[in-house]
Motif scaffolding. Structure first.
Motif, PDB file in Angstrom:
ATOM      1  N   ILE A 167       0.840  -1.205   0.000  1.00 22.84           N
ATOM      2  CA  ILE A 167       0.000   0.000   0.000  1.00 22.84           C
ATOM      3  C   ILE A 167       0.873   1.252   0.000  1.00 22.84           C
ATOM      4  N   SER A 168       1.922   1.256   0.818  1.00 25.83           N
ATOM      5  CA  SER A 168       2.833   2.408   0.842  1.00 25.83           C
ATOM      6  C   SER A 168       3.440   2.650  -0.533  1.00 25.83           C
ATOM      7  N   PHE A 169       3.882   1.584  -1.157  1.00 23.41           N
ATOM      8  CA  PHE A 169       4.502   1.702  -2.474  1.00 23.41           C
ATOM      9  C   PHE A 169       3.514   2.246  -3.501  1.00 23.41           C
ATOM     10  N   GLU A 170       2.287   1.728  -3.481  1.00 25.91           N
ATOM     11  CA  GLU A 170       1.283   2.200  -4.440  1.00 25.91           C
ATOM     12  C   GLU A 170       0.949   3.666  -4.204  1.00 25.91           C
ATOM     13  N   ILE A 172       2.949   5.929  -2.984  1.00 26.94           N
ATOM     14  CA  ILE A 172       4.101   6.710  -3.477  1.00 26.94           C
ATOM     15  C   ILE A 172       4.037   6.845  -4.992  1.00 26.94           C
ATOM     16  N   LEU A 173       3.664   5.777  -5.681  1.00 26.00           N
ATOM     17  CA  LEU A 173       3.549   5.853  -7.141  1.00 26.00           C
ATOM     18  C   LEU A 173       2.468   6.827  -7.556  1.00 26.00           C
ATOM     19  N   VAL A 174       1.392   6.898  -6.777  1.00 23.37           N
ATOM     20  CA  VAL A 174       0.342   7.884  -7.077  1.00 23.37           C
ATOM     21  C   VAL A 174       0.871   9.294  -6.863  1.00 23.37           C
ATOM     22  N   LEU A 175       1.607   9.505  -5.764  1.00 21.07           N
ATOM     23  CA  LEU A 175       2.101  10.841  -5.454  1.00 21.07           C
ATOM     24  C   LEU A 175       3.120  11.345  -6.473  1.00 21.07           C
ATOM     25  N   ILE A 176       3.909  10.426  -7.054  1.00 25.38           N
ATOM     26  CA  ILE A 176       4.889  10.880  -8.047  1.00 25.38           C
ATOM     27  C   ILE A 176       4.341  10.806  -9.462  1.00 25.38           C
ATOM     28  N   GLY A 177       3.026  10.516  -9.562  1.00 24.55           N
ATOM     29  CA  GLY A 177       2.358  10.593 -10.855  1.00 24.55           C
ATOM     30  C   GLY A 177       2.455   9.375 -11.733  1.00 24.55           C
ATOM     31  N   GLN A 178       2.887   8.234 -11.199  1.00 25.71           N
ATOM     32  CA  GLN A 178       3.000   7.044 -12.046  1.00 25.71           C
ATOM     33  C   GLN A 178       1.757   6.171 -11.999  1.00 25.71           C
ATOM     34  N   HIS A 179       0.862   6.384 -11.020  1.00 27.06           N
ATOM     35  CA  HIS A 179      -0.399   5.638 -10.947  1.00 27.06           C
ATOM     36  C   HIS A 179      -1.558   6.601 -10.761  1.00 27.06           C
ATOM     37  N   GLN A 180      -2.746   6.169 -11.131  1.00 21.71           N
ATOM     38  CA  GLN A 180      -3.947   6.953 -10.917  1.00 21.71           C
ATOM     39  C   GLN A 180      -4.468   6.723  -9.501  1.00 21.71           C
ATOM     40  N   GLY A 181      -4.782   7.797  -8.813  1.00 20.77           N
ATOM     41  CA  GLY A 181      -5.252   7.672  -7.444  1.00 20.77           C
ATOM     42  C   GLY A 181      -6.576   6.966  -7.324  1.00 20.77           C
ATOM     43  N   GLY A 182      -7.466   7.129  -8.311  1.00 21.73           N
ATOM     44  CA  GLY A 182      -8.783   6.524  -8.227  1.00 21.73           C
ATOM     45  C   GLY A 182      -8.754   5.020  -8.238  1.00 21.73           C
ATOM     46  N   SER A 183      -7.796   4.451  -8.945  1.00 22.99           N
ATOM     47  CA  SER A 183      -7.736   2.994  -9.050  1.00 22.99           C
ATOM     48  C   SER A 183      -7.036   2.348  -7.859  1.00 22.99           C
ATOM     49  N   LEU A 184      -6.317   3.156  -7.061  1.00 22.32           N
ATOM     50  CA  LEU A 184      -5.540   2.602  -5.971  1.00 22.32           C
ATOM     51  C   LEU A 184      -6.435   1.946  -4.924  1.00 22.32           C
TER      52      LEU A 184
END
Length: 617
Positions: A167-170, A172-184
């Motif tokens: 969860i922490s890793f995901e 972080i990926l959202v915060l640096i723009g590599q993942h979409q927050g809605g799907s997390l």
């Protein structure tokens, strides 16, 4: 190819050698495994896992961790947690998040790690390795409550810590723009439900198939192993490392079912787990590089010290307040938290993933994790015994004898052993058989020794030896076969093993235990002699009254049953590799005339023998 085969073989040899030495020298096995890994890797360069095994190195480690966690879950009996359930629940639900937050703060401000690396590292170090705590508990001989507390926390927290890291890793990926927050949120919730529900349903499906005869006995253990790997891999397709939760749930559910062949499967899994733990620890230690050691600077030392002396004690003390755990149990739990395979394996996975995502100091995560692992294994491994003794949480009972069968002669034997301060218990499902034992103030277990209640209520740490002495030879063999793997085949004895029987009535040599007496005596033989006045007598050997003198002073028909060493160790004569020595107390079964006539003997050495004979009364 031949070099890889040789390396794998030598890793196996080193792992088993470390385990054997740890058993022989009574040292924490994990410490010796770490030393073996350091010698194989950083010290000599003989093994370089990343180069030797290539792309399959990490997947193999992950699958091995899944098997280890499943086996840990399989050993958890829900009945064990009744007295410590509140404490375990609070440690997991309150202590875990506190350790996460406090460790992350410590990693950032003391360890000088960036926030992304610190947050993921904090989640990883929530875990306390069952691969480390289980062998430590076997050696430390803790009381049941603190042992249950540490074991449950270790096994339950391992998959939860891995999930927190995910969860922490995901995030972080959202915060640096590599993942979409809605799907997390959707992925995390779906993976959690898939892991828990999927693990439960998989376990129930296996239970149904096994109990209804849809799987033959010879395929049960292999099929279960394949099911573990498949469940782990499928869950990881939804969310990385969520499979650890799936296999843990599977293990706990299956471990609390009534599958008849569960004991055999548990032994099979335990054998595999010992081998995997040994190999993985050596491989993970061997994977360290000189760069990893150079990262262990003053910041790393301050971080490790804070985890050991501030984070863990503070989190546990807060979490267990008002939980019903005693202060001694809380102090022990706040100190004992060794990390193991899961922490190192997960840190390697997310360290590489964070580095790929552009986090500059992510490669320091493995070095920091290994520093915590080594520090906790060494410090906690060598202090668990002394600290538990200081807190009076260590079983002080000397290993004793568990007698299965409540005949009158066994009650007299138990009385004699009790007079020698040897812990003894009589187990029998017939209330009339144990009534006299209860009147003689001898500990008893009323019920079948093979029942689930017996395995839960009788502390195995209290007894090192078992004697099955009922009038049913087949039942004696069954009891010894059941307890043999737990106590050791050399420490289970039975009646009815030495006499000659026709082939149709004889038992297979793989069943049962060692013969109780050197000469073939049956239950009827011992019962009849007891009726004729034979008694159990104890005699202490001295420097001037040795074993030869003892035998010379007794009639030929005396049965030397066992002797008790000054340490409390019980040695049966039928299984002894030597003879008793000075200070040992021999327990024999002697005729009445021998008891009356011995005082009339004129041998001067007899006066120094310090006979402890007493007619049970």
């Amino acid at each position: 190819m031949h070099d890889i085969a040789l390396k794998i073989a030598l890793i196996g040899v080193a792992g088993m050698a470390a385990q054997w030495l740890a058993w022989r020298l009574r040292l924490p096995a994990i410490v010796l495994l770490l030393a073996a890994g350091f010698i194989a890797g950083p010290a000599t360069g003989f093994v370089n896992p990343a180069e030797d095994f290539g792309d399959i190195y990490r997947p193999l480690v992950s699958l091995a961790v899944a098997i280890i966690l499943f086996e840990g879950g399989l050993t958890l009996n829900v009945k064990e947690i009744r007295e410590t359930s509140t404490a375990v629940r609070r440690i997991v639900m309150i202590g875990g998040p506190l350790v996460w937050v406090l460790t992350a703060l410590s990693a950032h401000y003391l360890g000088a790690l960036s926030w992304p690396t610190a947050v993921v590292l904090g989640a990883i170090l929530v875990v306390t390795g069952p691969t480390v705590i289980s062998p430590l508990l076997r050696q430390a001989r803790l009381d049941a409550r603190p042992a249950s507390l540490l074991k449950w926390e270790a096994i339950v927290n391992d998959p939860i810590g891995a999930l927190l890291a995910v969860i922490s890793f995901e995030i972080i990926l959202v915060l640096i723009g590599q993942h979409q927050g809605g799907s997390l949120a959707y992925v995390v919730v779906a993976a959690f439900l898939f892991a828990v529900i999927g693990g439960y349903l998989a376990a129930r499906l296996i239970q149904w198939a096994f109990m209804n005869g849809h799987v033959p006995e010879f395929l049960k253990a292999p099929l279960l192993l394949v099911a573990i790997l498949l469940a782990y891999a499928l869950t990881n397709l939804v969310l990385e490392e969520a499979g650890l939760l799936t296999v843990t749930v599977m293990g706990i559910v299956l471990g609390n079912t009534r599958i008849a062949s569960l004991a055999e499967m548990q032994r099979f899994k335990e054998t595999i787990t010992v081998f995997l733990v040994s190999g993985i620890f050596i491989l993970l230690t061997a994977s360290l590089t000189p760069d990893d050691f150079r990262m262990l600077d003053l910041h790393a030392a301050l971080f490790v010290a804070s985890v050991l002396f501030v984070v863990r004690p503070l989190a546990i003390m807060v979490a267990t307040a008002g939980s019903g755990a005693t202060m001694a149990e809380r102090i022990l739990t706040s100190w004992i938290a060794p990390r193991g395979v899961v922490a190192v394996a997960v840190s390697g996975l997310f360290g590489a993933a964070l580095a790929d995502a552009g986090i500059a100091d992510a490669n320091r995560m493995v070095a920091f994790t290994f520093a915590v692992v080594v520090a906790t294994i060494v410090l906690h491994g060598f202090t668990l015994g002394p600290l538990s003794a200081l807190l009076k949480l260590k079983s002080t009972e000397k290993p004793g004898l568990l007698i299965v069968g409540g005949a009158r002669w066994t009650i007299d034997l138990a009385s004699k052993l009790k007079s020698l301060e040897v812990p003894v218990m009589i187990a029998d499902p017939n209330w009339n058989h144990i009534a006299e034992a209860r009147l003689a103030d001898i500990p008893v277990f009323y019920g079948d020794i093979l029942s689930e209640a017996a395995h839960h209520d009788i502390d195995p740490n209290q007894f090192s030896t078992l004697a099955a002495v009922t009038d049913n030879d087949a039942y004696n063999a069954l009891v010894c076969t059941d307890f043999g793997p737990e106590l050791g085949r050399a420490h289970v004895f039975q009646l009815g093993r030495g006499e000659e029987k026709p082939d149709r009535a004889s038992l297979n040599f793989t069943l049962g235990g060692r013969p109780l007496t050197e000469e073939p005596l049956t239950f009827r033989d011992l019962r009849d002699r007891h009726w004729r006045g034979w008694t159990f007598q104890a005699t202490k050997l001295t420097d001037t009254f040795d074993y030869d003198a003892y035998l010379a002073s007794r009639p030929d028909e005396v049965v030397v049953l066992l002797w008790v060493k000054p340490s409390g160790t019980i040695v049966f004569a039928s299984g002894a590799t030597g003879t008793p020595s000075s200070g040992d107390r021999i327990v024999s079964f002697s005729p009445e005339k021998d008891r009356r006539g011995r005082q009339e003997d004129a041998a001067p050495d007899r006066e120094a023998a310090a006979d402890e004979d007493r007619t049970p009364g």
